[in-house]
Each structure stands twice: as structure tokens, then as C-alpha cells.
Write a protein that holds these residues in place. Structure first.
Motif, PDB file in Angstrom:
ATOM      1  N   ARG A 398    -115.177  38.950 -60.535  1.00  0.00           N
ATOM      2  CA  ARG A 398    -116.081  38.451 -61.309  1.00  0.00           C
ATOM      3  C   ARG A 398    -115.976  36.928 -61.769  1.00  0.00           C
ATOM      4  NH1 ARG A 398    -119.013  42.369 -65.755  1.00  0.00           N
ATOM      5  NH2 ARG A 398    -120.704  41.028 -66.187  1.00  0.00           N
ATOM      6  N   LEU A 399    -114.561  36.775 -61.919  1.00  0.00           N
ATOM      7  CA  LEU A 399    -113.993  35.510 -62.243  1.00  0.00           C
ATOM      8  C   LEU A 399    -113.405  34.845 -60.981  1.00  0.00           C
ATOM      9  CD1 LEU A 399    -113.547  33.334 -64.600  1.00  0.00           C
ATOM     10  CD2 LEU A 399    -111.540  34.371 -65.202  1.00  0.00           C
ATOM     11  N   SER A 400    -113.924  33.751 -60.811  1.00  0.00           N
ATOM     12  CA  SER A 400    -113.319  32.996 -59.790  1.00  0.00           C
ATOM     13  C   SER A 400    -113.290  31.526 -59.978  1.00  0.00           C
ATOM     14  CB  SER A 400    -114.061  32.997 -58.320  1.00  0.00           C
ATOM     15  OG  SER A 400    -115.361  32.678 -58.537  1.00  0.00           O
ATOM     16  N   GLY A 401    -112.384  30.839 -59.284  1.00  0.00           N
ATOM     17  CA  GLY A 401    -112.234  29.287 -59.420  1.00  0.00           C
ATOM     18  C   GLY A 401    -110.944  28.608 -58.836  1.00  0.00           C
ATOM     19  N   GLN A 402    -110.735  27.598 -59.436  1.00  0.00           N
ATOM     20  CA  GLN A 402    -109.348  26.876 -59.378  1.00  0.00           C
ATOM     21  C   GLN A 402    -108.847  26.049 -60.139  1.00  0.00           C
ATOM     22  OE1 GLN A 402    -110.622  23.881 -55.801  1.00  0.00           O
ATOM     23  NE2 GLN A 402    -112.574  25.304 -56.189  1.00  0.00           N
ATOM     24  N   ALA A 403    -107.760  25.692 -60.321  1.00  0.00           N
ATOM     25  CA  ALA A 403    -106.976  24.647 -61.225  1.00  0.00           C
ATOM     26  C   ALA A 403    -105.916  24.058 -60.413  1.00  0.00           C
ATOM     27  CB  ALA A 403    -106.447  25.523 -62.291  1.00  0.00           C
ATOM     28  N   GLY A 404    -105.635  22.886 -60.885  1.00  0.00           N
ATOM     29  CA  GLY A 404    -104.426  22.087 -60.062  1.00  0.00           C
ATOM     30  C   GLY A 404    -104.110  20.951 -60.864  1.00  0.00           C
ATOM     31  N   LEU A 405    -102.976  20.343 -60.341  1.00  0.00           N
ATOM     32  CA  LEU A 405    -102.546  19.025 -60.725  1.00  0.00           C
ATOM     33  C   LEU A 405    -102.472  18.183 -59.907  1.00  0.00           C
ATOM     34  CD1 LEU A 405     -99.104  20.449 -62.565  1.00  0.00           C
ATOM     35  CD2 LEU A 405    -101.283  19.753 -63.577  1.00  0.00           C
ATOM     36  N   TYR A 406    -102.757  16.833 -60.122  1.00  0.00           N
ATOM     37  CA  TYR A 406    -103.120  15.687 -59.096  1.00  0.00           C
ATOM     38  C   TYR A 406    -102.208  14.564 -59.577  1.00  0.00           C
ATOM     39  CZ  TYR A 406    -105.714  12.277 -56.210  1.00  0.00           C
ATOM     40  OH  TYR A 406    -105.950  11.127 -55.192  1.00  0.00           O
ATOM     41  N   TYR A 407    -101.580  13.762 -58.493  1.00  0.00           N
ATOM     42  CA  TYR A 407    -100.851  12.766 -58.700  1.00  0.00           C
ATOM     43  C   TYR A 407    -101.340  11.490 -57.613  1.00  0.00           C
ATOM     44  CZ  TYR A 407     -97.157   9.194 -58.823  1.00  0.00           C
ATOM     45  OH  TYR A 407     -96.498   7.856 -59.013  1.00  0.00           O
ATOM     46  N   PHE A 408    -101.378  10.330 -57.974  1.00  0.00           N
ATOM     47  CA  PHE A 408    -101.871   9.208 -57.217  1.00  0.00           C
ATOM     48  C   PHE A 408    -101.097   8.043 -57.361  1.00  0.00           C
ATOM     49  CE2 PHE A 408    -104.403   5.677 -55.751  1.00  0.00           C
ATOM     50  CZ  PHE A 408    -104.847   5.983 -54.625  1.00  0.00           C
ATOM     51  N   GLN A 409    -100.435   7.273 -56.408  1.00  0.00           N
ATOM     52  CA  GLN A 409     -99.894   5.955 -56.572  1.00  0.00           C
ATOM     53  C   GLN A 409    -100.323   5.013 -55.630  1.00  0.00           C
ATOM     54  OE1 GLN A 409     -95.679   6.017 -57.259  1.00  0.00           O
ATOM     55  NE2 GLN A 409     -95.603   4.385 -56.044  1.00  0.00           N
ATOM     56  N   SER A 410    -100.742   3.980 -55.785  1.00  0.00           N
ATOM     57  CA  SER A 410    -101.208   2.858 -54.870  1.00  0.00           C
ATOM     58  C   SER A 410    -100.607   1.605 -55.208  1.00  0.00           C
ATOM     59  CB  SER A 410    -102.606   2.720 -54.624  1.00  0.00           C
ATOM     60  OG  SER A 410    -103.238   2.245 -55.686  1.00  0.00           O
ATOM     61  N   ASP A 411    -100.252   0.645 -54.285  1.00  0.00           N
ATOM     62  CA  ASP A 411     -99.745  -0.571 -54.340  1.00  0.00           C
ATOM     63  C   ASP A 411    -100.513  -1.524 -53.202  1.00  0.00           C
ATOM     64  OD1 ASP A 411     -97.085  -0.243 -55.996  1.00  0.00           O
ATOM     65  OD2 ASP A 411     -97.202   1.284 -54.608  1.00  0.00           O
ATOM     66  N   LEU A 412    -101.132  -2.590 -53.740  1.00  0.00           N
ATOM     67  CA  LEU A 412    -101.802  -3.581 -52.979  1.00  0.00           C
ATOM     68  C   LEU A 412    -101.304  -4.807 -53.319  1.00  0.00           C
ATOM     69  CD1 LEU A 412    -104.308  -4.344 -51.459  1.00  0.00           C
ATOM     70  CD2 LEU A 412    -105.540  -4.511 -53.289  1.00  0.00           C
ATOM     71  N   SER A 413    -100.889  -5.666 -52.293  1.00  0.00           N
ATOM     72  CA  SER A 413    -100.515  -6.999 -52.507  1.00  0.00           C
ATOM     73  C   SER A 413    -101.455  -7.867 -51.343  1.00  0.00           C
ATOM     74  CB  SER A 413     -99.152  -7.079 -51.858  1.00  0.00           C
ATOM     75  OG  SER A 413     -98.693  -6.721 -50.547  1.00  0.00           O
ATOM     76  N   LEU A 414    -102.050  -8.905 -51.914  1.00  0.00           N
ATOM     77  CA  LEU A 414    -102.915  -9.633 -51.266  1.00  0.00           C
ATOM     78  C   LEU A 414    -102.832 -11.054 -51.305  1.00  0.00           C
ATOM     79  CD1 LEU A 414    -106.641  -8.794 -50.717  1.00  0.00           C
ATOM     80  CD2 LEU A 414    -106.103 -11.020 -51.619  1.00  0.00           C
ATOM     81  N   ARG A 415    -102.838 -11.833 -50.320  1.00  0.00           N
ATOM     82  CA  ARG A 415    -102.548 -13.287 -50.535  1.00  0.00           C
ATOM     83  C   ARG A 415    -104.130 -13.734 -49.929  1.00  0.00           C
ATOM     84  NH1 ARG A 415    -100.698 -16.672 -46.394  1.00  0.00           N
ATOM     85  NH2 ARG A 415     -99.847 -14.789 -45.375  1.00  0.00           N
ATOM     86  N   ARG A 416    -104.797 -14.732 -50.749  1.00  0.00           N
ATOM     87  CA  ARG A 416    -105.935 -15.265 -50.031  1.00  0.00           C
ATOM     88  C   ARG A 416    -106.038 -16.584 -50.239  1.00  0.00           C
ATOM     89  NH1 ARG A 416    -108.731 -12.856 -54.777  1.00  0.00           N
ATOM     90  NH2 ARG A 416    -109.167 -14.790 -56.401  1.00  0.00           N
TER      91      ARG A 416
END
Length: 809
Positions: A398-416
Motif C-alpha cells: 500500500r505504501l511504496s516509494g524510494q529514498a536516497g543520498l546523492y553526491y556530485f562534484q565537478s571541476d571545470l578549467s577553461l582558457r579563452r
């Protein structure tokens, strides 16, 4: 001084409107299997998909679990592999012809329901997110060059960040590829040969796409799936320039991709799914095919245009360029998912992923064979790492669903580096006062050596970390009636460091010389709550209200040393109601939805007349509302009709800082006032009405050969491509027709002759006010703005005729 913009238009997302399911009876590609989902278990998901397909439904994962499109309380378009094949849709830039809620903009940016990212900066995220095999892509450029070995593409409308990771305040493109199949040896070879029209030139532009997929059992419980792709495309535009010695002109688009997928069912409860891919693409075709649409009589562009033999106009597909013109892009990554299904029906999964890109490019941004702004050069490296731990409840309770933990990391280097000589002859630019390339101590009256007459440069690093905890639960109140609610707490920490304008210019653009930095952190709570009622097995109504969120970023330069370059997070509040129905033993489906969305702190690029540059900031509020309708009809065996349409109103509630177009005298604009409040104006490229229609008939036969014929029609009402609604940036209503005819020979062979844009309706993907003329100044430094327009074309902006063949065993 003559100023050219870094690209055609500094802020331009493009939009189209809605749809729903396409080809409800479609089947997965040969040798494929249902994709893994977070809940229920893999086996249960496969059984659910088989049962639903048998009943005439299409399965989607709009809520990170496998369920029938007709029962999911979300407005979306689901394009199956068969639909993509029947319409010869090869990449995401072509999806909008079949998914009217989606519009594709410059350099793989997207808008949904008229709303996207109105800024061209690598330091902010897209309002429309993209996910491939459950992994959220931090930058649109990470999209695969061409679609290959798919199960389907889903275009999800409205906020979707609750369950799909980072940043989806306006919508999400969810790409699902085919999984390895246990115990099956199979091969799929797809080849497409095409010829593209080149208006104004007596030739045609060839193209070829070759795909190969191998499914190889490794053991009784594991399998490997390999994908390979090669593409070569010549555009409908034609280069007529005169290159300088030593310059590189890589105009045609080429790409190569290799992808491997390995699935191992270690035990009945435990499975592992590994994916790795590498992609290369080259050439500016489809990215920087820019020509002149209309030029002011006093523009400095007129001389170089005449020298190149180009006549500006709506049907002008000729461009020049004497500087470097190239784009080299490498993308790839790896991901690993482990899933454990408990006997109780609970499921625990962990998905780790790494994605990267490396990009080197230069566009001759005056598009002519003289040095107005020859250098628009950038070199970028990007890496992202993400991990998602997810716990799913049993779907049968009768009860359904989901739960969770999320981690995100990014590095951008740009020369213009942006630079040019404003069409000043080289021998004049080399002397005083410009001193471009001067030899100090030898060139008279030159105490400095400038790299160009006008220009700017930057070398920056952007680091992002994001943490989130999320969950969504569904509770069955009574038979057929369920309620659902979910929330997501997100913490974003970002920092930005740039060293800008380190080189010498006669006239530096964009800000002072120096090294500057900024950092910012923010915590946000986004949520969604609603209910759905299954009135009958074939009629479902739903409604919800929710809040979406897109994380913060920065302007990509400091206009002044003390500028606040922080761009705060963008939020959206959406209410939606809908009805999904099936009649006549599921031969007729009719789906209708209505929505209302308000965006706050909308991230947009506003013009700064003091520094003659654009500043990305939270300068706007946006309101988008509309109705979406989708109809599918299968009146008899072999014949199907799919029609989707959208009625849309997407406008600014406020936007102080919008740039006036040259000669504008409305809304308070004048020779001394260069910005205005755009409140009440439509967003760029947001049509009031859009529709997509497809009809297909496969002739019933008793033998192995089954002929088929297919036709499609895309209609879009008139739009204006720029915020200011400059009159020359309006493009009238368009009707694009496509068709194919061919035959299937058993299950092994499909061959078709096709045309896309059969009537050769020349359709730009963008029209913009030429920034050089808009910000021109005379020798005394006084503003002398002129109104000229440029236009950008894509590979499908002209007619394409081709032959496709698919071989299976």
C-alpha cells in the motif's frame, strides 16, 4: 570601434512545445532487454514491461521505476527506438521535431515549455537537465554526439530534480540505452547515407552514419554489449572565404564513438551493471554555421561581404572566414551500479559515475574573410563525479516509494581568448595607435605590443560540490486512489577563480586586468505533492504542485574588480493537472495536461552598457502556462497515427537589464538609454502553438516482405529569437514535412528511402542582432549603433534525402 560578440547571440535558449507518447505499440531494439530500474526488482520490472507492452502500453522511467506511460502522473513525451528509426532522428538536436515541448538551442542547450537557460556561460548550469542511463550530466556538452542503441528518449516536462539528481528546474531529457541480454548472441548494423541540400550553390552535401551493436554472452549469468558509431556530415551552408596561411578550417562534422556495457547477475538477488564509453567529434558544422541575414547600409560588414561575394538575406547560407575554424571535442566516462533485492521486496542500489570532456575550438566570429573578430578561442577540461545510494520500497504494498543520498562534484578549467582588429587593415593595425603585433623600440610610437585591436581573455577554474537527501512516497488511500509526496534537501558549495585580461589589447573588453575569486554556498528544499485516480483500467486523472530548483553559479568574468558575480539558485513553482485515457480496446489514446509555472531568481544574461559586456545574474521572473494534448490512434492492423500539440504562453514577469536593440524607441529605449524592462514580452523562441504529427502504415502480407510508408508533419507558430523582440529576429510560422518508404524483410532487414524537410524550408535555429554593429563606436569613441542580423543553421535546416538500412541477426 567595431565590436563582434563572442558568439551569434550571448543569451539565447530556443523553445518548442509539448507531446506525449509516440508509437505506443513500439518494441525495443533487436537483442535488447528492459532497462534496470531502482524499483521494483530487475526481474519484476522486466515482467511488468512485458505485460504492459503486450497490453499496448509503452514503459517509461519518469519516476525512476518502470511503469506504463498511461499510469505515470507526469507530462512527458516518450520516443521509442522504433519511433526514432522511423523518423530518422539521430541526435538530440532533432528530437524537437517529434517532441514539441522541447526546443534545442546553441551548443546543445535546451528549453522545455518555453523556458531554458538565457545565458551563454560555462559557469552556470542548464535549466533543462540531461540524464543518460540514470546519470545526470553536469554540462549539456556531455551529450553523446549521436544516439545509438537506445531503448527510448523521454522528455519530461516541468521540474524533475527531485528524483533525477542535480538541476532540472524546467525539465529533463532522459536517455535510456539498451542493456546487455543474457544468453543471446546478436548483431545489429545500421547504415544511413544522406544528401543534404546546399541553397545558393550547385552541389549537394553528403553524409553517412554507420552503427554496429554486438551482444555477447560471457557466461550463463553475464553478458557484454558493444556499441560502435562513425558519422560524417557536410552542412547545408557553404564556406566561400579566403583562409590565411597557416589557419585551420575544419568545417564538416565527424564523430566516432565506442561504448561497452557489461551486466552480471551474480546471484538471484545481486547484480552489477558497468558502462564505459569514449567519443570524439570534430568540425564546426551544426554548431557555428552562421551567416548574415540583414546588414545595415552603414555597417563595416558590407565591404568584407562584397569581397566574399555574399549577399545577406534570409536564404543566405554562405559564410566566409580567414581565421581558424575548428572544434575538437572528446567526451567519455564510466559508471558502475550494484543492486541488491531483498526477499521482502526492498531493493538497495548504488550508482557511481565519472564523466569528462575536453574541448578545443576557435570560431572566426565575424564569419567573413577579414579580421573583424577572428579569434573566439577556448580550451576546456571538465570532470564530474557522482554517487547515488537509493533504497526502494516494495511496489506491491500500500505504501511504496524510494529514498536516497546523492553526491556530485565537478571541476571545470577553461582558457579563452577573444580578439580581432575591427576590419582595420593589418598594416594599419600594426602601427600607432593600435600597435597590434608591434615591435617595441622599433615600431614608431608603440611602447606596447597588443595582440589585437579589441579583445579579452580569461583563465578560470570553477569547482562545484553538491549534496542531497531525497525521497518520494506513494500511498494507496482507496482502490484506484493514491497520494504521493516527496522532498529533496540540496546543499551546493561553489567557488570560482579567474585571471582575466592578462594580454595586451588596444581596447580591452569585459573587465579589468587581474586575478579575482568568489565563493558561495546555498541550501535548498524542493518538493512535490499530488494525487492520482485510476477511475477505470484505462482512464487516469492526476494533479500535483511542486517546487523545482537549479543550483547557483557565477558570471564568467568580473566586469569590475568589486563586481558581485554570484548567480543565486533558480527556483520554479509548478501546478499541473492531467488526464490519460485509452478507448476502443486501447486503439485510441487521448492525453491532456494543463500547467502553470512561475520562475523566481531566473538566471539570465543582462547587458552592461558601461563595460560593453553581458553579466549573468538573477535579473528576471518568468511565467509559463499552457495546455498539452496528445492523441494516438491505431484503427486497424499495421496503421498508426500519433499527434501531439501544445498551446503555450511563456512570458517575462520582469526583466530589468534587457538590452535595447539599435534604433529601438519603445519601452524607454533611446540613444542614451540602452536597457529596458522586458516584463510582458514572450521568451525567445517560445511559440504560442506547436504540433507534431506522424502516420505510418505497414502493409499486412503473408510473406516475409512487409512494405511500409510513413509521413510526418511538424508545425510551429511564429517566434522571435531575441529578448528585445527586434523586428528582424521574427521568424514566421513553419511547416516541416518528412516521409519514408521501404520494407521489412522478416526480422533481419529493414530498408527505407527517406526525406527530412522534404519541401526544403530553410529554417534557422537562431536569429540574433549582430553585436558588432549594435555596439559600434566611431573614432572619437561615440556610440554609433546599427541594426544588423545574423542567423545560425543546423544540419536539418535544409532538405535531406537518404537511404537507411538495418541488418539484424
Amino acid at each position: 570601434m567595431k565590436l563582434k560578440a563572442a558568439l551569434l547571440l550571448a543569451a539565447m535558449p530556443l523553445f518548442v512545445a509539448p507531446a506525449y507518447a509516440q508509437n505506443a505499440t513500439s518494441t525495443p531494439p533487436a537483442g535488447s532487454a528492459p532497462e534496470a530500474s531502482a524499483t521494483p526488482s530487475t526481474i519484476a520490472s522486466a515482467e511488468a514491461e512485458q505485460n504492459a507492452t503486450a497490453a499496448g502500453d509503452i514503459i517509461v522511467t519518469a519516476q525512476r521505476r518502470s511503469e506504463s506511460l498511461q499510469r505515470v502522473p507526469v507530462s512527458l513525451t516518450a520516443l521509442s527506438a522504433e519511433t526514432l528509426t522511423s523518423r530518422n532522428l539521430n541526435d538530440l538536436t532533432q528530437i524537437s521535431r517529434a517532441a514539441p515541448t522541447l526546443q534545442v538551442g546553441i551548443d546543445n542547450t535546451f528549453s522545455v515549455r518555453g523556458v531554458g537557460t538565457l545565458a551563454f556561460a560555462g559557469t552556470i548550469d542548464s535549466s533543462v537537465a540531461t540524464a543518460i542511463d540514470e546519470v545526470n550530466l553536469g554540462r549539456p556538452i556531455l551529450n553523446t554526439p549521436l544516439l545509438n542503441d537506445l531503448t527510448r528518449v523521454e522528455v519530461l516536462n516541468g521540474p524533475q530534480g527531485l528524483l533525477f539528481g542535480k538541476n532540472a528546474s524546467a525539465g529533463l531529457i532522459n536517455i535510456v540505452t539498451a542493456r546487455p541480454v543474457l544468453g543471446v548472441v546478436s548483431s545489429a548494423t545500421d547504415v544511413e547515407f544522406a544528401s543534404r541540400a546546399t541553397p545558393g550553390i550547385r552541389r549537394t552535401a553528403p553524409g553517412i552514419i554507420a552503427r554496429e551493436t554486438l551482444n555477447i554472452p560471457v557466461s550463463a549469468t553475464s553478458a557484454l554489449r558493444l556499441n560502435m558509431l562513425y558519422s560524417y556530415q557536410e552542412p547545408g551552408t557553404t564556406y566561400v572565404g579566403t583562409p590565411r596561411n597557416g589557419t585551420r578550417h575544419d568545417l564538416n562534422a565527424r564523430s566516432f564513438s565506442l561504448k561497452g556495457k557489461y551486466f552480471w547477475q551474480a546471484t538471484d538477488a545481486l547484480s552489477f551493471y558497468l558502462i564505459g564509453d569514449y567519443n570524439e567529434s570534430y568540425g564546426i558544422a551544426g554548431i557555428a554555421d552562421v551567416t548574415y541575414r540583414q546588414v545595415s547600409p552603414t555597417s563595416l560588414n558590407n565591404g568584407p561581404l562584397a569581397a566574399d561575394g555574399i549577399v545577406a538575406g534570409p536564404n543566405n547560407l554562405k559564410f566566409g572566414g580567414d581565421g581558424d575554424q575548428y572544434r575538437d571535442l572528446a567526451t567519455g566516462g564510466a559508471q558502475a551500479k550494484a543492486t541488491y533485492s531483498f526477499a521482502s521486496g526492498w531493493e538497495l542500489s548504488n550508482l557511481f559515475a565519472w564523466r569528462y570532456y575536453k574541448q578545443d575550438q576557435n570560431f572566426d566570429t565575424d564569419y567573413l574573410s577579414a579580421n573583424g573578430l577572428n579569434r573566439n578561442e577556448s580550451h576546456a577540461k571538465y570532470n564530474q563525479y557522482s554517487n547515488e545510494l537509493r533504497l526502494a520500497l516494495p511496489s506491491s504494498g500500500r505504501l511504496s516509494g524510494q529514498a536516497g543520498l546523492y553526491y556530485f562534484q565537478s571541476d571545470l578549467s577553461l582558457r579563452r581568448n577573444l580578439g580581432g582588429n575591427s576590419y582595420t587593415p593589418d598594416f594599419v593595425a600594426a602601427g600607432s595607435p593600435f600597435c597590434v603585433g608591434a615591435i617595441v623600440g622599433t615600431t614608431p610610437r608603440c611602447s606596447v605590443s597588443n595582440v589585437s585591436q579589441i579583445g579579452s581573455d580569461a583563465n578560470y577554474v570553477l569547482r562545484t560540490k553538491s549534496y542531497a537527501a531525497f525521497g518520494q512516497l506513494t500511498y494507496t488511500i482507496a482502490a484506484g486512489l493514491t497520494a504521493f509526496a516527496g522532498g529533496r534537501v540540496t546543499r551546493d558549495d561553489i567557488d570560482f577563480t579567474t585571471a582575466q585580461n592578462q594580454l595586451n589589447y588596444f581596447s580591452a573588453l569585459g573587465g579589468p586586468r587581474g586575478t579575482f575569486s568568489a565563493s558561495y554556498g546555498n541550501t535548498d528544499f524542493s518538493w512535490k505533492a499530488g494525487a492520482q485516480y485510476q477511475a477505470t483500467p484505462t482512464i487516469m486523472a492526476y494533479g500535483f504542485y511542486g517546487r523545482g530548483y537549479k543550483g547557483p553559479g557565477f558570471n564568467d568574468s568580473f566586469p569590475t574588480a568589486t563586481s558581485n558575480v554570484i548567480v543565486r539558485g533558480e527556483t520554479s513553482n509548478t501546478g499541473e493537472i492531467g488526464v490519460k485515457t485509452s478507448f476502443l480496446d486501447r486503439r485510441l489514446t487521448v492525453n491532456v495536461s494543463a500547467f502553470y509555472t512561475k520562475f523566481s531568481n531566473f538566471q539570465v544574461q543582462a547587458f552592461n552598457p558601461v563595460t560593453v559586456s553581458f553579466l549573468v545574474q538573477n535579473a528576471a521572473k518568468v511565467k509559463s502556462k499552457g495546455v498539452e494534448v496528445a492523441v494516438g490512434l491505431r484503427p486497424f492492423a499495421g496503421f498508426s497515427i500519433n499527434e501531439s500539440a501544445s498551446f503555450l504562453s511563456s512570458k517575462f514577469d520582469s526583466f530589468a537589464g534587457a538590452q535595447c536593440y539599435p534604433t529601438q524607441t519603445t519601452r524607454g529605449c533611446s540613444a542614451t538609454v540602452q536597457t529596458f524592462d522586458a516584463s510582458g514580452l514572450r521568451l525567445p523562441a517560445a511559440p504560442a502553438f506547436t504540433s507534431s504529427f506522424q502516420a505510418m502504415y505497414e502493409v499486412p502480407t503473408e510473406g516475409p516482405v512487409a512494405p511500409f510508408i510513413e509521413g510526418n508533419w511538424y508545425h510551429r507558430s511564429s517566434i522571435n529569437y531575441v529578448v528585445s523582440q527586434a523586428p528582424g529576429a521574427t521568424f514566421n510560422a513553419v511547416d516541416i514535412f518528412g516521409a519514408s518508404v521501404g520494407a521489412k524483410v522478416g526480422k533481419a532487414l529493414r530498408i527505407a528511402l527517406f526525406c527530412k524537410n522534404c519541401t526544403n524550408k530553410i529554417t534557422p535555429t537562431a536569429i540574433g542582432v549582430d553585436s558588432g554593429d549594435a555596439n559600434a563606436r566611431n573614432a572619437r569613441g561615440q556610440a554609433t549603433p546599427m541594426l544588423s542580423y545574423t542567423q545560425q543553421f543546423g544540419l536539418d535546416s535544409v532538405r535531406t534525402i537518404g537511404l537507411s538500412a538495418q541488418f539484424r541477426f
